[in-house]
Design an enzyme around this catalytic site. Structure first.
Site: not given
Lengths: 321, 321, 321, 321, 321
Positions: A70, A221, A189, A61, A293, A264, A187, A66
């Site tokens: 990436d 996650k 944030r 995703d 990644r 993650s 997350y 991003h």
């Protein structure tokens, strides 16, 4: 912090080779799951991927989150088929992606690669101070596609948490009604997080784990918390805790309660560090990893080799259903 | 303020040992409850916990509201099983928590520990100036889970009160339709409260009690008002009232009218102070207490010992249905 | 202001003793009411209270709107039973209050005291610059409870008027569908009003009366306009009008058209001034009064005596249906 | 059958002059009514008509049920205004009729004559073997018109009972939701009833009373059972019961439980017989009468004279609320 | 028939005193119940009545199903208060009845006597050839009233089974959504059943048990099959089976699978026979009994004495949760 007490967790049978450093993970039979969630989770945890109650998820995703930026390290990865093929060849437990990549490619992998439909997302272009991730799909989409779970990002601590919680409520209720497991990308944030130690601080990650758990995540996650000078801005006692990375992550896993934990991968790291992270995660009681990644920014052969290593490690942590 | 008049309250049979300092609490038979609310409230007030028309509630929503930070004083308390076990072993009237902790654990305590499903919550990370607590669950969730009441936080005085009242309206109507009792966490909050004496002032707590009552709370959870120098910022005559803590709390209970009052424990206090607070609350006409940190931040043996003391005290205040 | 034209008003039979200073009030038969609104309004205007087509309403929403602060002058008034008893003993046309006070007390007065369910409200804690009063109940609640009218506050001139008008639209339509009379509390409010003479100016009150009328109020609750230096900030010709209080109020009543007018009592005033206000209101064409603090901030005996005086005055203004 | 035991019924205060032959009627306070039903029933039972907890209802649905044939004995009665005027002049508790007569006439009597909207009806033209009475209006219509109750005919024993029960379910639930009392016209009907003693037999009427009660009637309209040779076809022990008319009707009232009983007038009878029936009904525990043809088939003066006699009798049975 | 194989049933801990003739009953923990159904069933099975995982239910729907005819043997039983009092004094697990008896009486027993709301019913007047039992209430009614289960009659084998199955589908889904246990009255009925051995034949009862189980009953109410000459009309091998009554009932219990079995009392029988039936039922693996006429057609003292005997027997079959 050797005195960080570790209460006996909810667990199933202990694997035969468990060392003293292995914390058990929650066992499916204790999670109060209805039959639909149970069926789908067992498919991910036992019938595909490494099995034995573990999860190896390939997320793709990042193109939305991003941008194509990436994909530069490995231009092949720009084509979503690349990740699908990697997931199939590497025998991942599932691939996680947004509706567009599901609609256009999944039909060629249906039955081979289980699908986790990511339900919300955003670009990285505007500021994250009021971070909020709007829906890109629904639980009904996931059912229609034959997905085995949905993913939802909660931005814990964002000033927009009211809209976020309400949006998640709709997702959680639809998932409950339709027997669909919910994986929360938890997350920290937003501007307020920044002022209290930052989004990678133990304070923030620990809080995020608990929020996902209290909101009803079946799986959460999580990122590894990262210690930094900014920890001093965290509320006490976080501002003075001295935990090893392993202890810190173990604490986070505990805060997630009976929500299964997916670790993650984050930015690409070296092979050895990656394997140490996998092992440390499982020792801490995680159920699996979700590495994007770190997988598809590598050449495919390298990625497949590492995947095989992960499989081998996970076999050591296998549990019967 | 000895001239604070205390009008004769709505009440049932006076307990045999009533002293001149005991104010009666509203009696179920006078509250205009339909059969569903009556059945469920009687279950909490008579069939579980200390009984005799009293309430002893264990809340465990602090992981969401404050973060895992609250579990440091007693690391065992990080595992939600700890609170569930405490509620069962200590024979609490009910446990109060969010959907995630209900879905993942309640199935193992169903039938033993009555459930109060908390329906809204937020993190403490962003600023409280515009405090608003979004839904995390619904009355239908509560019915589905077999809960006996729902909890809802109203942030009285917040600039976001319009959204809050409207969100509560939906909850109140669903609860009316399904016969589910509504417990309002009535919390003064937001920047405007800060300018008028603060969230702990008698002005603010007294107003919050009345707002919950007028909006339709069956039960209202209140904090003890705390006198401070900031009282001077409260509107007259609050800025010049000189009430003992007991008189102040009695005033708040009166403002709650026929909404039953649950006294909040707040931060952990000493054993003796806690028991004095319990007794003072009941003398003032409260129906029970909802003590979280004061229970589960203690070692379990201590918490159980205190719980037994609360049971003993409550027996002195028992009423027939 | 002898040139303030007084158009021949819509009216029924002139009362026998009408003096030259009495302006007639709109007659029910000319208002285009459907049978449900007619039935319920006749109940309030003829079957309960002083009758003869007049209204004497006791409001008790101040606990929400102002806080328990309003109950200090008469501590007995903190208990909602006090106002209910006053309404019954004083034979008021109706009592007006929010859902909480209806659910918990009305069942003991059903059939004796007609109910006006106030449908929106707010606290006075946050700033009034963007005044908006969110729903606390619905027309369906009112029907379910057996109420004879609903009340709704419109904050005329508030920057939040868009949400307000839309919210009122829903209420007005439900009320039309269910035959429920709508009483609008028409209050000028918000920062823009402040800049044009203030919320008590003739400009503002006159405008508010007309807005309520044009939005569909069956009855409109209005304050007496108060002349002050700030009138100079009102638009012409309001900034230069020189009207007696009686003329000013007559103008406001005319602006309300065929919406019946209820005069608000506002803060507590002396007995004689109160009776002068009652008589002046009726002379100006009002249909009745809605006095709260002027009633229940007095000792009950005083309030009942004044109520009897109001009844006597209203009899002079009786009309046949 | 002197040994027909009469268990102590639910009742309120016994009237001062109660003779040994008077059975008490259910008291409103014991019926589990919500505030809306309570308000509306009190209006019918205390605020209009003879009052004192009694009901005197004038039905005018015969034009639909039987056709204009019923208006021949008194041609004036063909004009619905006639019945409305009779209801107003005779101070009936309410008038009961279908939507057309409500829409076209009630606006002129709103506030004077309470309305019971009859919600289903049929003509007498097709055979009654599969009797079913379809909806002609809804509870929402009744609310919109300002009615104080709704009426619904259940044809007990009809082969069409499945559609009937399901249609009634919708009515009962809407009435519950909107606080509207439900009066059930409980009529045995259909070919199967004919084979078991007929629609006037004690077996049939007794069963009808109980069915209405179990289905949720607040009030049930019943006919006096009539003994005949066909009783022999009723199931045992009905086929051999020897009860006086009074004992038979008392039995029926008991079968209606806490549903209030309205006695149907049926075909026109003589003055004396009518008054004996009124008194016998009240002695047996009925709450009132619903006499149509016996009222409006008489010249108005006669009807009003009889009405005054009924008022006088009912005063002897007055109960406080 | 000694060769009637009895597969090992799903069960919990075997009671200490289990004889070789006792077949275990399904254990709650194995039924796949969600938390709401679990909570409510545990309340019936453990917290009220005889407990220990047994059920003692008092039904009072015969007034609708059979008419007041059933109340003649004990005239006191005509008043529904009688059955409610019997259920309370005899400490039954629950009382089962229709909406009318719930609305008018349950409010006085709320919290004392658990409620099973019967959702469909019919009269016995029309022919049973096309037996169908229409809805009289809904699962939402049951939730609103605070009921702990709903009851639904399926007429197995009726030509109207299509409407029946579809109606049950709605009930089952609402019950699933709201966590409400469903008890199916599984009755063979209709002309086709009559031709295949009749509604009491093993063929019919056995088939009914299985149908209820396959349609989703949590609990199934069954009659004892009765052998007769008409068995010859049943399909093979039922037409030639020679089973003792106990073996026949054991077979039926097995056909009900993991649906808990409630044994119907049917017509009134002698004391000793009744107790033998109770014991035989429990030996065969039933979870409890639902005896109506056998209870309330007896004088209350007799009924209470028998109830105590049932309690004593059930204690022998107690299981831990």
């Amino acid at each position: 912090m050797s005195d960080l007490s570790v209460p006996p967790a909810v667990t199933g049978p202990t694997p035969a080779t468990a060392s003293s450093h292995r914390y058990p993970r929650p066992h499916l039979s204790r999670l109060g799951l209805g039959p639909g969630k149970m069926t789908r989770l067992k498919r991910l945890l036992y019938a595909h991927g490494p099995g034995g109650g573990t999860l190896l998820v390939l997320p793709i995703d990042q193109g939305l989150e991003h941008g194509p930026i990436d994909f530069f390290p490995n231009p092949d990865s720009l084509d979503p088929q690349y990740q699908y093929d990697l997931a199939r060849e590497g025998n991942f437990s599932a691939i996680a992606l947004h509706i567009g990549l599901a609609e256009k490619y999944f039909h060629e992998y249906a039955g081979d690669v289980p699908l986790i439909l990511k339900l919300n997302g955003k670009t990285t272009i505007p500021s994250d101070t009021q971070a909020f991730s709007p829906l890109t799909g629904t639980v009904e989409d996931a059912v229609r596609l034959g997905a085995d779970a949905v993913g939802y990002t909660v931005y814990v601590g964002s000033p927009a948490q009211d809209r976020d919680f309400l949006q998640f409520l709709e997702v959680r209720q639809a998932a409950q009604r339709l027997g669909m497991p919910v994986i929360v990308w938890a997350y920290p944030r937003g501007e307020a997080v920044g002022k209290k130690g930052g989004k990678e601080s133990l304070y923030a990650v620990d809080y995020a784990a608990r929020v996902a758990h209290e909101l009803g995540a079946d799986v959460v996650k999580l990122n590894y918390p990262v210690s930094s000078e900014k920890d001093a801005d965290s509320p006490a006692p976080y501002n003075s805790l001295r935990l090893s990375p392993m202890e810190a992550f173990r604490k986070v896993v505990q805060s997630a309660g009976r929500s299964l934990v997916l670790v993650s991968g984050g930015e690409k790291i070296g092979d050895d560090e990656m394997m140490r992270k996998v092992r440390a995660s499982m020792d801490a009681g995680a159920t699996g990893i979700i590495f994007g990644r770190n997988m598809w920014q590598r050449p495919k052969a390298d990625a497949l080799r590492l995947t095989r290593e992960v499989h081998a490690i996970f076999r050591e942590y296998a549990q019967s259903p």
